[in-house]
Structure formats: C-alpha cells, structure tokens
Design a protein around this motif. Structure first.
Motif, PDB file in Angstrom:
ATOM      1  N   ALA A  15       7.131 -15.171  -2.674  1.00 14.25           N
ATOM      2  CA  ALA A  15       8.112 -15.268  -1.578  1.00 14.25           C
ATOM      3  C   ALA A  15       7.691 -16.402  -0.657  1.00 14.25           C
ATOM      4  O   ALA A  15       6.791 -16.246   0.179  1.00 14.25           O
ATOM      5  CB  ALA A  15       8.192 -13.951  -0.820  1.00 14.25           C
TER       6      ALA A  15
ATOM      7  N   LYS B  93       8.776 -17.665   1.930  1.00 12.13           N
ATOM      8  CA  LYS B  93       8.874 -17.480   3.389  1.00 12.13           C
ATOM      9  C   LYS B  93       7.519 -17.150   3.999  1.00 12.13           C
ATOM     10  O   LYS B  93       7.307 -17.386   5.182  1.00 12.13           O
ATOM     11  CB  LYS B  93       9.890 -16.392   3.727  1.00 12.13           C
ATOM     12  CG  LYS B  93       9.565 -15.022   3.142  1.00 12.13           C
ATOM     13  CD  LYS B  93      10.536 -13.954   3.593  1.00 12.13           C
ATOM     14  CE  LYS B  93      11.866 -13.993   2.878  1.00 12.13           C
ATOM     15  NZ  LYS B  93      11.827 -13.584   1.449  1.00 12.13           N
TER      16      LYS B  93
ATOM     17  N   GLU C   1      10.588 -17.175  -4.830  1.00 12.19           N
ATOM     18  CA  GLU C   1      11.779 -16.627  -4.165  1.00 12.19           C
ATOM     19  C   GLU C   1      12.002 -17.393  -2.869  1.00 12.19           C
ATOM     20  O   GLU C   1      11.064 -17.604  -2.093  1.00 12.19           O
ATOM     21  CB  GLU C   1      11.575 -15.139  -3.861  1.00 12.19           C
ATOM     22  CG  GLU C   1      12.813 -14.460  -3.305  1.00 12.19           C
ATOM     23  CD  GLU C   1      12.758 -14.144  -1.807  1.00 12.19           C
ATOM     24  OE1 GLU C   1      13.756 -13.621  -1.292  1.00 12.19           O
ATOM     25  OE2 GLU C   1      11.743 -14.441  -1.151  1.00 12.19           O
TER      26      GLU C   1
ATOM     27  N   MET D 214      13.241  -2.363   6.128  1.00 12.11           N
ATOM     28  CA  MET D 214      14.386  -3.280   6.132  1.00 12.11           C
ATOM     29  C   MET D 214      15.672  -2.498   6.392  1.00 12.11           C
ATOM     30  O   MET D 214      16.636  -2.573   5.618  1.00 12.11           O
ATOM     31  CB  MET D 214      14.462  -4.046   4.808  1.00 12.11           C
ATOM     32  CG  MET D 214      13.228  -4.843   4.466  1.00 12.11           C
ATOM     33  SD  MET D 214      12.787  -6.102   5.682  1.00 12.11           S
ATOM     34  CE  MET D 214      13.921  -7.398   5.239  1.00 12.11           C
TER      35      MET D 214
ATOM     36  N   HIS E 263      14.332  -4.827  -1.715  1.00  7.88           N
ATOM     37  CA  HIS E 263      13.111  -5.044  -0.917  1.00  7.88           C
ATOM     38  C   HIS E 263      13.288  -4.155   0.297  1.00  7.88           C
ATOM     39  O   HIS E 263      14.045  -4.480   1.207  1.00  7.88           O
ATOM     40  CB  HIS E 263      12.970  -6.518  -0.515  1.00  7.88           C
ATOM     41  CG  HIS E 263      11.856  -6.741   0.475  1.00  7.88           C
ATOM     42  ND1 HIS E 263      10.530  -6.838   0.107  1.00  7.88           N
ATOM     43  CD2 HIS E 263      11.865  -6.858   1.823  1.00  7.88           C
ATOM     44  CE1 HIS E 263       9.788  -7.008   1.186  1.00  7.88           C
ATOM     45  NE2 HIS E 263      10.577  -7.032   2.239  1.00  7.88           N
TER      46      HIS E 263
ATOM     47  N   SER F  52       7.918  -3.596   4.210  1.00  9.25           N
ATOM     48  CA  SER F  52       6.717  -4.427   4.083  1.00  9.25           C
ATOM     49  C   SER F  52       5.509  -3.663   4.586  1.00  9.25           C
ATOM     50  O   SER F  52       5.636  -2.771   5.428  1.00  9.25           O
ATOM     51  CB  SER F  52       6.866  -5.698   4.907  1.00  9.25           C
ATOM     52  OG  SER F  52       7.799  -6.551   4.326  1.00  9.25           O
TER      53      SER F  52
ATOM     54  N   GLY G  20       8.890  -7.367  -2.346  1.00  9.56           N
ATOM     55  CA  GLY G  20       7.497  -7.635  -1.963  1.00  9.56           C
ATOM     56  C   GLY G  20       7.008  -6.497  -1.092  1.00  9.56           C
ATOM     57  O   GLY G  20       7.374  -5.347  -1.320  1.00  9.56           O
ATOM     58  N   GLY G  21       6.195  -6.838  -0.082  1.00 11.07           N
ATOM     59  CA  GLY G  21       5.793  -5.820   0.886  1.00 11.07           C
ATOM     60  C   GLY G  21       4.415  -5.236   0.665  1.00 11.07           C
ATOM     61  O   GLY G  21       4.091  -4.202   1.250  1.00 11.07           O
TER      62      GLY G  21
ATOM     63  N   GLU H  84       8.220  -9.717  -5.691  1.00 12.67           N
ATOM     64  CA  GLU H  84       8.208 -10.996  -4.963  1.00 12.67           C
ATOM     65  C   GLU H  84       7.353 -10.871  -3.690  1.00 12.67           C
ATOM     66  O   GLU H  84       7.871 -10.927  -2.581  1.00 12.67           O
ATOM     67  CB  GLU H  84       9.634 -11.464  -4.653  1.00 12.67           C
ATOM     68  CG  GLU H  84      10.525 -10.393  -4.066  1.00 12.67           C
ATOM     69  CD  GLU H  84      11.976 -10.828  -3.933  1.00 12.67           C
ATOM     70  OE1 GLU H  84      12.451 -11.650  -4.737  1.00 12.67           O
ATOM     71  OE2 GLU H  84      12.641 -10.335  -2.995  1.00 12.67           O
ATOM     72  N   PRO H  85       6.030 -10.726  -3.869  1.00 15.37           N
ATOM     73  CA  PRO H  85       5.141 -10.625  -2.712  1.00 15.37           C
ATOM     74  C   PRO H  85       4.964 -11.966  -2.019  1.00 15.37           C
ATOM     75  O   PRO H  85       5.028 -13.025  -2.658  1.00 15.37           O
ATOM     76  CB  PRO H  85       3.813 -10.162  -3.325  1.00 15.37           C
ATOM     77  CG  PRO H  85       3.854 -10.641  -4.741  1.00 15.37           C
ATOM     78  CD  PRO H  85       5.303 -10.681  -5.149  1.00 15.37           C
ATOM     79  N   GLY H  86       4.760 -11.925  -0.712  1.00 15.72           N
ATOM     80  CA  GLY H  86       4.490 -13.136   0.068  1.00 15.72           C
ATOM     81  C   GLY H  86       3.158 -13.020   0.781  1.00 15.72           C
ATOM     82  O   GLY H  86       2.166 -13.640   0.389  1.00 15.72           O
ATOM     83  N   ARG H  87       3.141 -12.174   1.810  1.00 19.47           N
ATOM     84  CA  ARG H  87       1.974 -12.096   2.706  1.00 19.47           C
ATOM     85  C   ARG H  87       0.663 -11.897   1.952  1.00 19.47           C
ATOM     86  O   ARG H  87      -0.313 -12.610   2.195  1.00 19.47           O
ATOM     87  CB  ARG H  87       2.176 -10.930   3.683  1.00 19.47           C
ATOM     88  CG  ARG H  87       1.208 -10.921   4.841  1.00 19.47           C
ATOM     89  CD  ARG H  87       1.402  -9.681   5.722  1.00 19.47           C
ATOM     90  NE  ARG H  87       2.735  -9.557   6.241  1.00 19.47           N
ATOM     91  CZ  ARG H  87       3.145 -10.025   7.428  1.00 19.47           C
ATOM     92  NH1 ARG H  87       2.291 -10.648   8.215  1.00 19.47           N
ATOM     93  NH2 ARG H  87       4.393  -9.855   7.822  1.00 19.47           N
TER      94      ARG H  87
ATOM     95  N   TYR I 120       2.998 -16.155   7.324  1.00 23.87           N
ATOM     96  CA  TYR I 120       3.796 -15.840   8.520  1.00 23.87           C
ATOM     97  C   TYR I 120       3.030 -16.277   9.781  1.00 23.87           C
ATOM     98  O   TYR I 120       2.806 -15.460  10.687  1.00 23.87           O
ATOM     99  CB  TYR I 120       4.140 -14.352   8.572  1.00 23.87           C
ATOM    100  CG  TYR I 120       4.903 -13.856   7.357  1.00 23.87           C
ATOM    101  CD1 TYR I 120       6.242 -14.187   7.168  1.00 23.87           C
ATOM    102  CD2 TYR I 120       4.281 -13.072   6.393  1.00 23.87           C
ATOM    103  CE1 TYR I 120       6.943 -13.739   6.054  1.00 23.87           C
ATOM    104  CE2 TYR I 120       4.985 -12.624   5.273  1.00 23.87           C
ATOM    105  CZ  TYR I 120       6.308 -12.966   5.116  1.00 23.87           C
ATOM    106  OH  TYR I 120       7.005 -12.520   4.014  1.00 23.87           O
TER     107      TYR I 120
HETATM  108  C1  LIG Z   1      13.791 -10.089   0.254  1.00 24.72           C
HETATM  109  C2  LIG Z   1      12.336 -10.233   0.521  1.00 24.72           C
HETATM  110  N1  LIG Z   1      11.500 -10.373  -0.518  1.00 24.72           N
HETATM  111  C3  LIG Z   1      10.167 -10.518  -0.339  1.00 24.72           C
HETATM  112  C4  LIG Z   1       9.621 -10.545   0.932  1.00 24.72           C
HETATM  113  C5  LIG Z   1       8.145 -10.741   1.071  1.00 24.72           C
HETATM  114  O1  LIG Z   1       7.539  -9.656   1.689  1.00 24.72           O
HETATM  115  P1  LIG Z   1       5.971  -9.649   1.952  1.00 24.72           P
HETATM  116  O2  LIG Z   1       5.613 -10.955   2.529  1.00 24.72           O
HETATM  117  O3  LIG Z   1       5.759  -8.507   2.883  1.00 24.72           O
HETATM  118  O4  LIG Z   1       5.306  -9.419   0.612  1.00 24.72           O
HETATM  119  C6  LIG Z   1      10.458 -10.395   2.043  1.00 24.72           C
HETATM  120  C7  LIG Z   1       9.914 -10.392   3.395  1.00 24.72           C
HETATM  121  O5  LIG Z   1      10.567 -10.172   4.377  1.00 24.72           O
HETATM  122  C8  LIG Z   1      11.858 -10.237   1.833  1.00 24.72           C
HETATM  123  O6  LIG Z   1      12.716 -10.098   2.865  1.00 24.72           O
END
Ligand SMILES: Cc1ncc(COP(=O)(O)O)c(C=O)c1O
Length: 378
Positions: free
Chosen positions: A45, A47, A66, A149, A181, A184, A220-221, A255-258, A358
C-alpha cells in the motif's frame, strides 16, 4: 545501530533529516513474502510511504502495489513502470478512472454503484475493458483496531449486490472478486479472525455471482507497536493461519502498508533549546510535526533516543522527564510528552524511530514555511 553512524555524519544544515534504510525495507518485504509461502499475494500500500526509492525497494519484492489516487498512480507507474497496480479509494474522479485505464491498472477496487456505473460508461466510451473488485464493508465491532474503516468505504452487503445488474449490462467490465479493508492496527490473531469473517461472507457471495477463480483482497492493517520498535507483526503465525484458510482455485491478496516500512525509517533532528515552563522540562527541536505528524495523529509518544553532542553544553536537563516539541506556534506540536531521559542538551541529536510510514507524506509541510527536511537512503 546503523542509523547512528549516519546521524553523526549529517551536517547541521542537513537537519532535520529523514533516513530510510531502503535495503532493510527490501529485505523485510522479501522475508514477508517468503514466510507467507505463496498462500497469499502481497501488494504494498504505497500510501504508507510513497517515496520513490521506498516504492522501488519494496515494490520489486512483492507481487504489486496498491494506490489510492491518480497522483499515487502516476507516481508509482513512474517509479516502477512494470508493476502490477491495484487502484482503490473513495471518490475517484472520471479523470482518475480514465487514467487507470490508460496506465494499465490491473485491478480497480470499486467503492459504490455510482462509481461502477461511471466506470462502465467510460469503458464503453473508450472501448477498453476493466477488471474490477467490488469493495465490501462488513458491519461489526472491530475489537482491538487502531482505526476501524467505518464510514463511506466500500459497500454494505446489501448495496454491493445492487452492482450485479450494473455489471450484467456492462460487457467491458469483468468482475474478478471482492476487496475488503476493514481496520488497521490488528495483531496476527485478530487479523486472521477478521479475514476469516471476510472469506465467510465473500465465498458464497462470489459463488452466487458466478465469478470464476475469484480473487479476494483481504486488505492491510497489520499492527505495529510504537511502544516497542523491536516488536514486529507476527508474520509467521499469520502465514500459517492464512495458509490454513486458503482454498484452491481462488487468489487471496493482502495490501499492507505501515508494517512493511515503518521500522526502517527515522526522523533525525537536533536540540535548539532546553527550558522549563510551569515546572516541566521542554526540549525544543529543529523541525516539528509539519515534517513528522505521526505522533499527533496517533496521539502517542514517538520512540526516540538521544545522540549526545559536544559536552559540556547548556542548557540541559539530567535524569528527569522531558517533553520534546518542535518549532511550530501550536501546543499540538509535540513529539513525546514527559519522557524520562538521562540527559539532553542543546546541540544533541534526537533520533525518532518508526518514521518509515505515514510520516513525511501525511504532514502539513507548508505550515510556518520552515525548510523541508533532507532525505538519506541506506
Ligand atoms: C484500502 C486500504 N488498503 C490498505 C491500507 C494499508 O493499511 P496499513 O498501512 O494499516 O497496512 C489502507 C490504509 O488505510 C487502506 O485504506
């Protein structure tokens, strides 16, 4: 610590600085993929940290990326031209949907019936096809979540079913599966239970919708522990649990990010002033939450350590709790509150850990027009 060697080499004019161990991020991503053993595909992810070097380091080791806006989409396409991309997020504009088709997005996560109708019209007008996952938002208490969410993300099960007649009339849209999703900050046990809940809803729904070889994106999360930078999400337990849930003839995706990048980033700065106010000790640091908003959004004390500058240096405090603040004219500009330190003095450097996700990208950079940080890659 590897980062401390870099901290000592940074010139004062380079502070504040973000230091990203991109090689560590890449290795970590490869380890995650290895531990999951093919049971589930991993998309990063973007973001969490869209820095180009980070996107490359992580994105090259996972199955795809993502994105959640046209801006992220263009950026990730530039950074990783061959990447498989999934595009999600609420409120996509027509221009963003067109961009997704033009830039070869592999999966579009559709958030509402209205978005699906607009996408159908655009695919007809442009004579292109699009592969779609419908985003579902299941009800329920998200126990243990840092962020649930709730709100306008995806569709309730009732609403998502109204997408089927729209799809039946849209020959250029291919329904590939569903996306969810829900929250988180979930540990391995809780996230597995949540993913089972998603699968229990998704499988019969997809069977009734006659989706062949369906895909289920479980979101993710994965949790991280800001109170202990050494603690990591338990990918091994999660991998075993998700492998037990997987069935043949379907694709599971996360789709993990953090959790992918947070541990391999640091925000480094120095102490400009030390003083007392109303009986409390404060260290005023160069920079602030306009660079590094994470502790404000999470309302926590960001973990840090002090790298001593030349001694003796005054003013200072010894063996007492100190509050670390930035240069902004707001009482909210706080990195950590009342945290005991052995000693902190003007000229010391402060290294905030867990700044790889983040952090810079969620901060309000222009407030007060201070200089931007510099960026360094290990
Ligand atoms: C749709 C979606 N996917 C993945 C993520 C990534 O989440 P995280 O960073 O907690 O793993 C988010 C975070 O807000 C999200 O909104």
């Amino acid at each position: 610590m590897r980062v401390d060697a870099v901290v000592g080499e940074l010139a004062e004019r380079e502070l504040p600085a973000y230091v990203y161990d991109v090689s560590g991020m890449g290795k970590y991503a490869a380890r995650v993929v290895g531990v999951l053993g093919g049971a589930v595909e991993v998309f990063y992810a973007a973001k969490a940290n869209p820095d180009s070097a980070v996107v490359r380091a992580v994105g090259e080791r996972v199955a795809g990326v993502e994105v959640a806006s046209g801006g992220e989409l263009r950026h990730v396409r530039d950074a990783l031209p061959e990447a498989r991309i999934a595009f999600g997020g609420p409120g996509k504009t027509d221009a963003e949907l067109r961009l997704a088709l033009a830039l070869g997005v592999e999966r579009l996560h559709v958030e509402s019936p209205h978005e699906l109708r607009r996408l159908a019209a655009i695919t007809e007008a442009e004579e292109r096809t699009a592969d779609v996952l419908l985003r579902v938002n299941l009800a329920g208490e998200r126990q243990g979540a840092a962020l649930a969410m709730s709100g306008p993300f995806g569709m309730d099960p009732d609403l998502i079913t109204t997408c089927l007649p729209i799809l039946a009339d849209a020959p250029r849209l291919r329904l590939r599966g569903v996306h969810a999703h829900l929250a988180s900050g979930l540990d391995a046990h809780t996230i597995t239970a949540q993913q089972k809940e998603i699968l229990d809803w998704a499988r019969p729904w997809l069977a009734a919708a006659r989706v062949p070889r369906p895909e289920i994106n479980l979101g993710g999360g994965m949790s991280v522990n800001y109170a202990d930078p050494e603690d990591r999400f338990d990918w091994t337990s999660y991998g075993a649990a998700v492998s037990a849930l997987a069935l043949p003839d379907e694709t599971l995706r996360i789709e993990p990010g953090r959790a992918m990048t947070v541990h391999h980033g640091w925000y480094v700065t120095d102490v400009l002033d030390v003083k007392r106010a109303h009986g409390r000790a404060y260290a005023v640091l160069r920079g602030g939450t306009h660079h590094f908003r994470t502790p404000v959004t999470k309302n926590h004390d960001q973990p840090f350590h002090v790298v001593p500058g030349p001694r003796p240096h005054e003013p200072s405090v010894t063996a007492e709790p100190v509050t670390l603040v930035g240069q902004l004219c707001t009482p909210k500009d706080v990195f950590a509150r009342h945290v005991p330190v052995d000693h902190i003095a003007v000229g010391d450097r402060v290294v905030f850990a867990m700044a790889g996700a983040y952090a810079w990208n969620i901060s309000h950079h222009s407030f007060l027009m201070h200089p931007e940080p510099t960026f360094h890659y290990l």
